[in-house]
Design an enzyme around this catalytic site. Structure first.
Site, PDB file in Angstrom:
ATOM      1  N   ASN A  26       0.852  -1.120  -0.035  1.00 12.12           N
ATOM      2  CA  ASN A  26      -0.029  -0.095  -0.039  1.00 12.12           C
ATOM      3  C   ASN A  26       0.858   1.238  -0.082  1.00 12.12           C
ATOM      4  O   ASN A  26       2.005   1.353   0.456  1.00 12.12           O
ATOM      5  CB  ASN A  26      -1.085   0.037   1.176  1.00 12.12           C
ATOM      6  N   GLU A  68       0.217   5.267   0.628  1.00 14.88           N
ATOM      7  CA  GLU A  68      -0.801   6.470   0.912  1.00 14.88           C
ATOM      8  C   GLU A  68      -0.192   7.606   0.472  1.00 14.88           C
ATOM      9  O   GLU A  68       0.786   7.725   0.167  1.00 14.88           O
ATOM     10  CB  GLU A  68      -0.789   6.368   2.618  1.00 14.88           C
ATOM     11  N   CYS A 124      -3.991   0.537  -3.000  1.00 13.73           N
ATOM     12  CA  CYS A 124      -3.929  -0.824  -2.226  1.00 13.73           C
ATOM     13  C   CYS A 124      -2.648  -1.717  -2.506  1.00 13.73           C
ATOM     14  O   CYS A 124      -2.294  -1.802  -3.809  1.00 13.73           O
ATOM     15  CB  CYS A 124      -5.058  -1.376  -2.152  1.00 13.73           C
ATOM     16  N   GLU A 139      -2.884  -4.908  -3.417  1.00 11.90           N
ATOM     17  CA  GLU A 139      -3.372  -5.572  -4.285  1.00 11.90           C
ATOM     18  C   GLU A 139      -3.370  -4.991  -5.435  1.00 11.90           C
ATOM     19  O   GLU A 139      -3.032  -5.460  -6.435  1.00 11.90           O
ATOM     20  CB  GLU A 139      -4.738  -6.258  -3.867  1.00 11.90           C
TER      21      GLU A 139
END
Length: 130
Positions: free
Chosen positions: A41, A43, A52, A54
Site C-alpha cells: 500500500n 498512502e 492498495c 493488491e
C-alpha cells in the site's frame, strides 16, 4: 507455492508507504504461468489518492504483460486477517476466476483461506457488457 507468496508478501509489506495510518499491507500473486508479482500500500496525504497492495501487485503483473491470476496472498499487521477492500475485490475478479485461492494473513501467522468468488459474490463482469 503459498510459502513463496507468503514470504514475498511479508517482504514487500516492509516497503509500504503508510505514514498516516501506520497500517502496512503486502500482497503477492502468482500468475497462471508461475510468475510472482508483489505490491504494497502507498498512502498519500490527499486521501483517498493512495493505492492498495493488491492493486499494486496487479499493476505490476499487467506491466509485465501477464493477465491471469492463479493465487493471491495478502498480509497485514492486524489482529485478524484483513480482507481486500471492495475495489480490490473487483480488481481481483477482473484477472482471476472465482475459484482462485486467496489467503488473508497477519504478520503473526494467522491465515484465512478463501476464494475470489467468496470475497465478491455476484461479481460484475464483462458478460454484463454484451
Amino acid at each position: 507455492m503459498p510459502d513463496i507468496l507468503r514470504d514475498a508478501a511479508l517482504a514487500v509489506r516492509e516497503n509500504a508507504h503508510a505514514p498516516y495510518s501506520n497500517f502496512k499491507v503486502g500482497a503477492a500473486l502468482r500468475t497462471a504461468e508461475g510468475q510472482v508479482f508483489v505490491g504494497c500500500n502507498v498512502e498519500n496525504v490527499a486521501y483517498p489518492e493512495g493505492t492498495c497492495a493488491e492493486a499494486g501487485a496487479i499493476a505490476a503483473m499487467c506491466a509485465a504483460g501477464a493477465r491471469t491470476i492463479a493465487e493471491v496472498y495478502v498480509v497485514a499487521g492486524s489482529p485478524d486477517p484483513v480482507p481486500p477492500c471492495g475495489g480490490c475485490r473487483q480488481k481481483l475478479a477482473e484477472f482471476g476466476a472465482g475459484d482462485v485461492p486467496v489467503t488473508l494473513a497477519t504478520v503473526a501467522g494467522a491465515e484465512r483461506r478463501t476464494t475470489v468468488a467468496e470475497l465478491l459474490p455476484g461479481a460484475f463482469d464483462a458478460g454484463y457488457m454484451a
